[in-house]
Design a protein around this motif. Structure first.
Motif, short mmCIF file in Angstrom:
data_model
loop_
_atom_site.label_atom_id
_atom_site.label_comp_id
_atom_site.label_asym_id
_atom_site.label_seq_id
_atom_site.Cartn_x
_atom_site.Cartn_y
_atom_site.Cartn_z
N LEU A 137 0.81 -1.21 0.00
CA LEU A 137 0.00 0.00 0.00
C LEU A 137 0.85 1.26 0.00
O LEU A 137 0.53 2.23 -0.71
CB LEU A 137 -0.96 0.00 1.19
CG LEU A 137 -2.12 -0.97 1.10
CD1 LEU A 137 -2.98 -0.91 2.35
CD2 LEU A 137 -2.97 -0.69 -0.13
N LEU A 138 1.92 1.27 0.78
CA LEU A 138 2.78 2.45 0.80
C LEU A 138 3.48 2.66 -0.54
O LEU A 138 3.62 3.80 -1.01
CB LEU A 138 3.80 2.36 1.93
CG LEU A 138 3.24 2.57 3.34
CD1 LEU A 138 4.30 2.28 4.38
CD2 LEU A 138 2.66 3.96 3.49
N THR A 139 3.91 1.58 -1.16
CA THR A 139 4.53 1.69 -2.48
C THR A 139 3.53 2.23 -3.49
O THR A 139 3.84 3.13 -4.28
CB THR A 139 5.09 0.33 -2.93
OG1 THR A 139 6.05 -0.12 -1.97
CG2 THR A 139 5.72 0.41 -4.30
N LEU A 140 2.33 1.70 -3.47
CA LEU A 140 1.28 2.17 -4.38
C LEU A 140 0.98 3.64 -4.13
O LEU A 140 0.85 4.43 -5.07
CB LEU A 140 0.02 1.32 -4.22
CG LEU A 140 -1.14 1.64 -5.15
CD1 LEU A 140 -0.76 1.37 -6.61
CD2 LEU A 140 -2.36 0.82 -4.76
N LEU A 141 0.88 4.03 -2.88
CA LEU A 141 0.63 5.43 -2.54
C LEU A 141 1.75 6.32 -3.07
O LEU A 141 1.49 7.36 -3.70
CB LEU A 141 0.51 5.58 -1.02
CG LEU A 141 0.23 6.98 -0.49
CD1 LEU A 141 -1.17 7.42 -0.88
CD2 LEU A 141 0.40 7.00 1.02
N ALA A 142 2.98 5.94 -2.83
CA ALA A 142 4.13 6.73 -3.29
C ALA A 142 4.14 6.84 -4.82
O ALA A 142 4.49 7.89 -5.36
CB ALA A 142 5.43 6.12 -2.78
N GLU A 143 3.75 5.78 -5.51
CA GLU A 143 3.80 5.77 -6.97
C GLU A 143 2.64 6.51 -7.63
O GLU A 143 2.81 7.06 -8.72
CB GLU A 143 3.79 4.32 -7.48
CG GLU A 143 5.05 3.55 -7.20
CD GLU A 143 4.94 2.09 -7.60
OE1 GLU A 143 5.96 1.40 -7.44
OE2 GLU A 143 3.86 1.63 -8.04
N THR A 144 1.49 6.54 -6.98
CA THR A 144 0.30 6.99 -7.70
C THR A 144 -0.38 8.23 -7.14
O THR A 144 -1.24 8.80 -7.82
CB THR A 144 -0.75 5.86 -7.77
OG1 THR A 144 -1.18 5.54 -6.45
CG2 THR A 144 -0.19 4.64 -8.48
N SER A 145 -0.06 8.64 -5.93
CA SER A 145 -0.80 9.74 -5.32
C SER A 145 -0.52 11.07 -6.01
O SER A 145 0.62 11.40 -6.33
CB SER A 145 -0.45 9.86 -3.84
OG SER A 145 -1.18 10.95 -3.27
N HIS A 159 10.86 4.70 0.51
CA HIS A 159 11.95 4.09 1.27
C HIS A 159 11.41 3.27 2.45
O HIS A 159 11.78 2.12 2.63
CB HIS A 159 12.90 5.19 1.78
CG HIS A 159 13.94 4.68 2.72
ND1 HIS A 159 15.06 4.00 2.27
CD2 HIS A 159 14.03 4.70 4.08
CE1 HIS A 159 15.79 3.65 3.32
NE2 HIS A 159 15.18 4.07 4.42
N TYR A 160 10.53 3.86 3.22
CA TYR A 160 10.00 3.16 4.39
C TYR A 160 9.05 2.03 4.01
O TYR A 160 8.84 1.11 4.81
CB TYR A 160 9.34 4.13 5.36
CG TYR A 160 10.38 4.95 6.09
CD1 TYR A 160 11.33 4.35 6.91
CD2 TYR A 160 10.43 6.33 5.93
CE1 TYR A 160 12.29 5.10 7.56
CE2 TYR A 160 11.40 7.09 6.57
CZ TYR A 160 12.33 6.47 7.39
OH TYR A 160 13.29 7.19 8.04
N ALA A 161 8.50 2.08 2.82
CA ALA A 161 7.66 0.98 2.37
C ALA A 161 8.44 -0.34 2.35
O ALA A 161 7.88 -1.40 2.58
CB ALA A 161 7.10 1.27 0.97
N GLN A 162 9.74 -0.23 2.11
CA GLN A 162 10.57 -1.43 2.07
C GLN A 162 10.85 -1.99 3.45
O GLN A 162 11.07 -3.19 3.60
CB GLN A 162 11.89 -1.12 1.33
CG GLN A 162 11.69 -0.65 -0.10
CD GLN A 162 10.73 -1.54 -0.88
OE1 GLN A 162 10.90 -2.74 -0.94
NE2 GLN A 162 9.70 -0.93 -1.47
#
Length: 168
Positions: A137-145, A159-162
């Motif tokens: 979810l965090l990766t998706l948020l970072a990529e698409t928001s 970074h923190y998504a990892q």
């Protein structure tokens, strides 16, 4: 085109039209009859699954989704919808491992479709895999928001998504 195929196409179009117009129960009856008449037709199976889901009949939708995905012939758009529908339906039914497997397969086949990653995150949460759920979810948020405040912190979020447990 043979008369039988033409009749099939007309009947399917009519049933899909009923579903589109919100006449779900009538569409379900027509699609169930079509699925019985054309048991190997993956498009009819997918449309039948879809209408069952719309009516909250998730358990009844599963075999139709499986039939639709079981053979060749679905358009790319319908295959995407069938994988997402089946994965989501498995999750609703509490069949979390099957949901994860199906949604992961969909996310691999359609890596640019954020819906797969979103529903996969929900299924992972249901299996207790909270770390991977948050990562997705965090990766998706970072990529698409498009939210300006999220965009401002996109690198940190990615970074923190990892590894959410990382500390300084």
């Amino acid at each position: 085109m043979s008369d039988e195929t033409g009749n099939r196409d007309e009947l399917l179009a009519e049933a899909v039209g009923l579903r589109t117009r919100g006449e779900h129960e009538r569409a379900r009856r027509e699609l169930v009859a079509l699925a019985a008449a054309y048991p190997d037709d993956v498009e009819i199976a997918y449309q039948t699954a879809w209408v069952h889901d719309l009516l909250g009949l998730e358990a009844e939708a599963v075999p139709y989704y499986e039939r639709g995905l079981g053979g060749p012939g679905l358009s790319d758009e319908d295959r995407r919808g069938a994988l997402l529908g089946l994965g989501s339906t498995f999750r609703v039914l509490g069949r979390y491992a099957e949901a994860v497997d199906t949604l992961r397969r969909g996310a691999e086949e359609y890596p640019d479709d954020g819906a797969f990653r979103t529903f996969l995150a929900m299924a992972l949460y249901n299996t207790g895999d909270h770390h991977d759920a948050m990562r997705l979810l965090l990766t998706l948020l970072a990529e698409t928001s498009d939210d300006p405040s999220v965009r401002r912190y996109r690198r940190a979020i990615a970074h923190y998504a990892q590894d959410l447990d990382e500390t300084v």
